[in-house]
Write a protein that holds these residues in place. Structure first.
Motif, short mmCIF file in Angstrom:
data_model
loop_
_atom_site.label_atom_id
_atom_site.label_comp_id
_atom_site.label_asym_id
_atom_site.label_seq_id
_atom_site.Cartn_x
_atom_site.Cartn_y
_atom_site.Cartn_z
N SER A 225 0.83 -1.21 0.00
CA SER A 225 0.00 0.00 0.00
C SER A 225 0.87 1.26 0.00
O SER A 225 0.39 2.34 -0.38
CB SER A 225 -0.94 0.00 1.21
OG SER A 225 -0.19 -0.04 2.42
N GLU A 226 2.13 1.13 0.40
CA GLU A 226 3.02 2.28 0.46
C GLU A 226 3.69 2.57 -0.89
O GLU A 226 4.18 3.68 -1.11
CB GLU A 226 4.11 2.04 1.52
CG GLU A 226 3.56 1.83 2.92
CD GLU A 226 4.64 1.42 3.90
OE1 GLU A 226 5.84 1.56 3.55
OE2 GLU A 226 4.30 0.95 5.00
N TRP A 227 3.75 1.55 -1.77
CA TRP A 227 4.45 1.77 -3.04
C TRP A 227 3.65 1.36 -4.27
O TRP A 227 4.01 1.73 -5.40
CB TRP A 227 5.81 1.07 -3.03
CG TRP A 227 5.78 -0.38 -2.61
CD1 TRP A 227 5.99 -0.87 -1.37
CD2 TRP A 227 5.54 -1.51 -3.44
NE1 TRP A 227 5.89 -2.23 -1.34
CE2 TRP A 227 5.63 -2.66 -2.62
CE3 TRP A 227 5.27 -1.68 -4.80
CZ2 TRP A 227 5.44 -3.95 -3.11
CZ3 TRP A 227 5.09 -2.97 -5.30
CH2 TRP A 227 5.18 -4.08 -4.45
N ALA A 228 2.58 0.59 -4.10
CA ALA A 228 1.75 0.22 -5.25
C ALA A 228 1.08 1.47 -5.81
O ALA A 228 0.73 2.39 -5.07
CB ALA A 228 0.71 -0.81 -4.84
N GLN A 229 0.86 1.50 -7.12
CA GLN A 229 0.41 2.71 -7.78
C GLN A 229 -1.08 2.71 -8.15
O GLN A 229 -1.66 3.76 -8.36
CB GLN A 229 1.24 2.93 -9.07
CG GLN A 229 2.72 3.11 -8.79
CD GLN A 229 3.00 4.29 -7.89
OE1 GLN A 229 2.62 5.42 -8.20
NE2 GLN A 229 3.66 4.05 -6.75
N THR A 230 -1.68 1.55 -8.25
CA THR A 230 -3.08 1.47 -8.64
C THR A 230 -3.82 0.48 -7.75
O THR A 230 -3.19 -0.30 -7.02
CB THR A 230 -3.24 1.03 -10.12
OG1 THR A 230 -2.85 -0.35 -10.24
CG2 THR A 230 -2.38 1.88 -11.05
N ASP A 231 -5.12 0.48 -7.85
CA ASP A 231 -5.93 -0.45 -7.06
C ASP A 231 -5.61 -1.90 -7.42
O ASP A 231 -5.62 -2.79 -6.55
CB ASP A 231 -7.42 -0.18 -7.29
CG ASP A 231 -7.87 1.13 -6.65
OD1 ASP A 231 -7.15 1.63 -5.76
OD2 ASP A 231 -8.93 1.65 -7.06
N VAL A 232 -5.35 -2.14 -8.69
CA VAL A 232 -5.04 -3.50 -9.12
C VAL A 232 -3.79 -4.02 -8.41
O VAL A 232 -3.77 -5.13 -7.89
CB VAL A 232 -4.87 -3.58 -10.65
CG1 VAL A 232 -4.22 -4.90 -11.05
CG2 VAL A 232 -6.22 -3.47 -11.34
N GLN B 245 16.08 10.40 -2.95
CA GLN B 245 16.57 10.20 -1.59
C GLN B 245 15.43 9.80 -0.66
O GLN B 245 15.61 9.00 0.27
CB GLN B 245 17.24 11.47 -1.06
CG GLN B 245 17.87 11.30 0.32
CD GLN B 245 18.88 10.16 0.38
OE1 GLN B 245 19.74 10.05 -0.49
NE2 GLN B 245 18.77 9.28 1.38
N ALA B 246 14.24 10.33 -0.92
CA ALA B 246 13.08 9.93 -0.12
C ALA B 246 12.80 8.44 -0.30
O ALA B 246 12.44 7.75 0.65
CB ALA B 246 11.86 10.76 -0.53
N GLY B 247 13.00 7.95 -1.52
CA GLY B 247 12.83 6.53 -1.77
C GLY B 247 13.86 5.68 -1.06
O GLY B 247 13.55 4.60 -0.54
N VAL B 248 15.11 6.18 -1.02
CA VAL B 248 16.17 5.47 -0.30
C VAL B 248 15.84 5.39 1.18
O VAL B 248 15.98 4.35 1.82
CB VAL B 248 17.53 6.17 -0.51
CG1 VAL B 248 18.60 5.51 0.36
CG2 VAL B 248 17.94 6.12 -1.98
N ASP B 249 15.39 6.50 1.74
CA ASP B 249 15.04 6.52 3.17
C ASP B 249 13.90 5.56 3.47
O ASP B 249 13.91 4.85 4.49
CB ASP B 249 14.65 7.94 3.58
CG ASP B 249 15.83 8.91 3.51
OD1 ASP B 249 16.98 8.45 3.53
OD2 ASP B 249 15.58 10.13 3.42
N LYS B 250 12.92 5.52 2.59
CA LYS B 250 11.79 4.61 2.79
C LYS B 250 12.21 3.15 2.61
O LYS B 250 11.68 2.26 3.29
CB LYS B 250 10.64 4.97 1.85
CG LYS B 250 9.96 6.28 2.20
CD LYS B 250 8.82 6.59 1.23
CE LYS B 250 8.14 7.91 1.60
NZ LYS B 250 7.04 8.25 0.67
#
Length: 412
Positions: A275-282, A356-361
């Protein structure tokens, strides 16, 4: 023909009169036929009808039928009671049928609770030790897998649940789908390879593992469909370093440690975090469903490890070596598989504008995966003196191994 003393005892126990016994002795019946029919405790009326059949049809092959269907060591008269979820495997594991021996003695395909007749033709089984495969929850996990089955073709909103994504996001989704679809293919193969080695006495485990093979196949299907439906296509194949941990196990338990304990701990956490990285409902629906499937595999792996260590405590040192091997293979995959790392960072960052936000996450995700892994082992009080340092290294620096680690390795 005079019936044997034992057969007469059985006949009287069945409630047959002296007149019927005399009639039987005057007929063409054999002692074996009568003994077996007496085991079935058939009524006088049925036996009289059978005698009439023999008298009227002496040349019929069934006039000499031995009725071995009544000659069985099985417990007769047991009646299983369905529970609130229907008649499950656990509901029929009653009496002697619920006893699973520590060592299975039959080398053939005879199911538990039966008796082989005549010569035994050995099957290709090599695992006869209960501790090598058993878990207390396999019987329920099989039923849960059957109940929770889902159909990717019709149960996902392929028409309305997708959206056009920026190029880097669609490519990243496709890359994740490619890697874990490939993992599903290998998972199918290695579980199937071990499935045939497990003797029939442990059918609950065999049935559950069959659902894991099916779950892995469905994972291949649904992730491949997602990669191809929205214009992104398939990404690069994974390195396959992690598969070394799955294949290098010398025993079934070694393989389960690598696949259903170490790897699944990380996979389940990744998918449950979608839910934190998926882009669509599918995607959110896909990974939630796969996570539920993978959770069952993890539950089996942990429960089997618990059973194994209780009944083979002398194997602890060897198991810790296998854990290190499995963890090392996974660390190598995380360090060197730059495509998976890139895809996750882009998805977690929401694009390429703030990587960088992606690296931190990703660092947070690796911490969560590691904590979940350790908690799974702690849940059965499994003493893991020290996990592979590379797992902690991935938390401290998710880019450990370098941005172009694969290229650097290839050049060297």
């Amino acid at each position: 023909m005079e019936l044997s003393t034992m057969t007469k005892v059985r006949a009287k126990k069945a409630g047959w009169s002296e007149d019927l016994i005399e009639r039987i002795e005057a007929s063409a019946a054999t002692d074996q036929q009568v003994e077996n029919l007496a085991r079935g405790e058939l009524s006088e009326a049925k036996i009289s009808g059978w005698l009439e059949f023999m008298e009227n049809h002496p040349d019929n092959p069934f006039s000499s039928a031995p009725f071995n269907i009544f000659k069985t060591p099985a417990e007769i008269g047991l009646k299983a009671t369905p529970g609130p979820d229907g008649l499950r495997l656990r509901d029929i594991n009653i009496g002697s049928y619920g006893v699973v021996p520590d060592q299975w003695a039959l080398p053939n395909d005879a199911p538990r609770g039966t008796e082989s007749t005549g010569q035994i033709m050995a099957a290709g089984y090599s695992i006869f030790d209960k501790a090598e495969v058993w878990s207390e929850n396999a019987v329920d996990l099989y039923e849960d897998a059957i109940k929770d089955r889902w159909i990717p073709a019709t149960e996902l909103d392929w028409e309305n649940g997708l959206a056009e994504l920026p190029e880097e996001m669609e490519r990243s989704v496709g890359q994740i789908c490619t890697i874990y679809s490939n993992n599903g293919l290998v998972e199918q193969k290695i579980i199937g390879r071990w499935l045939e080695e497990i003797s029939y006495g442990f059918h609950e485990v065999k049935l559950f593992l069959a659902t894991q093979v099916y779950d892995a196949g469905r994972k291949v299907e649904v992730l491949r469909k997602r990669a191809l439906i929205n214009g992104g296509g398939l990404g690069q194949a994974p390195l396959g370093q992690i598969y070394r941990g799955w294949y290098q196990g010398l025993t079934f338990t070694d393989m389960i440690i690598a696949l259903d304990v170490v790897y699944k701990s990380y996979e389940v956490t990744l998918f449950e975090s979608a839910s934190e990285w998926a882009q669509t409902d599918v995607e959110r629906d896909i990974f939630a469903l796969i996570a539920k499937d993978s959770r069952r595999h993890l539950d089996y792996g942990i429960a089997h490890l618990d059973w194994y260590t209780r009944y083979k405590p002398e194997a602890d040192k060897r198991l810790n070596i296998q854990f290190l091997r499995a963890e090392a293979a996974m660390v190598q995959e995380m360090r060197l598989s730059t495509t998976e790392r890139e895809a996750l960072i882009v998805l977690l960052a929401g694009g390429v504008e703030n990587l960088q936000a992606g690296v931190d996450k990703l660092k947070t995700l690796r911490q969560r995966q590691y904590d979940s892994y350790m908690e799974n082992l702690a849940s059965i009080n499994f003493d893991r003196p020290a996990a592979h340092p590379g797992l902690v290294g991935q938390i401290k620096d998710p880019l450990e191994g370098g941005i172009v680690a694969v290229r650097a390795v290839a050049q060297n």
